[in-house]
Motif scaffolding. Structure first.
Motif: not given
Length: 199
Positions: A144-152, A191-199
């Motif tokens: 999840l941390s990796w996804l947040r880093q990618l999103a940022s 996009m999937r992470a945002q829709e799932s509320g993980w970011l």
């Protein structure tokens, strides 16, 4: 842009509620008993069709196959990737869950009128051949941390340096996360992470 909209649903209260929301947004909304006849009189229009039975699927097929400049939004009882994908393949421009909020209804209708196709992410994933989110395994805190880093906006090189991996290893780890999520690309994962509320 004002549109002519037909709402087709078995429940009068649902039809009236949808009509009220869309009328308040400035659209001309009707609840015809014979939507096929209504479409023959309406040159450019949108149909919100609740699809619950095989008879409804047949109607969706006929409406999408009819000549004319109209758009069909399939309204489904529950979010289902399989049914949503079936609706799009039948010809629906957009897919909407029957229990959405008024703002989502209005935004979906206006985006569809504007030429966009709107659907839940799991429907898009099913159409693309991915795995729906409800079939995925839980991600670890590190993933999840990796996804947040990618999103940022972090690059894979920056992430690899922070995590203590080689760039090549980081790419492999991210590919594993994407597969686990049922997506193929970084953008789909974000996009999937945002829709799932993980970011």
């Amino acid at each position: 842009m004002v549109a002519r909209i037909a709402v087709v649903d078995p429940l009068p209260l649902f039809r009236q509620g949808v009509a009220s929301v869309l009328s308040a947004a400035g659209h001309s909304v009707e609840t015809p008993t014979d939507v096929s006849l209504w479409l023959r009189r309406a040159k450019s229009s949108v149909v919100l069709l609740t699809v619950r039975s095989e008879r409804d699927w047949d109607l969706l097929d006929r409406l999408c196959g009819a000549a004319g400049h109209h758009l069909v939004i399939a309204v489904l009882d529950a979010e289902s990737a399989v049914l949503g994908a079936r609706a799009v393949r039948t010809g629906a421009r957009s897919v909407l869950a029957r229990d959405v909020a008024a703002d989502t209804l209005r935004q979906t209708v206006e985006a569809t009128i504007g030429g966009q196709a709107v659907m839940p992410a799991d429907v898009a994933a099913a159409l693309a051949g991915g795995t729906p989110p409800n079939g995925q395994r839980a991600l670890s805190a590190e993933q999840l941390s990796w996804l947040r880093q990618l999103a940022s906006g972090s690059t894979v090189t920056q992430m690899a340096d922070r995590a203590g991996y080689s760039e090549r290893a980081m790419f492999r780890l991210l590919q594993a996360v994407y597969r686990q999520m049922g997506v193929r690309t970084r953008l789909e994962a974000i996009m999937r992470a945002q829709e799932s509320g993980w970011l």
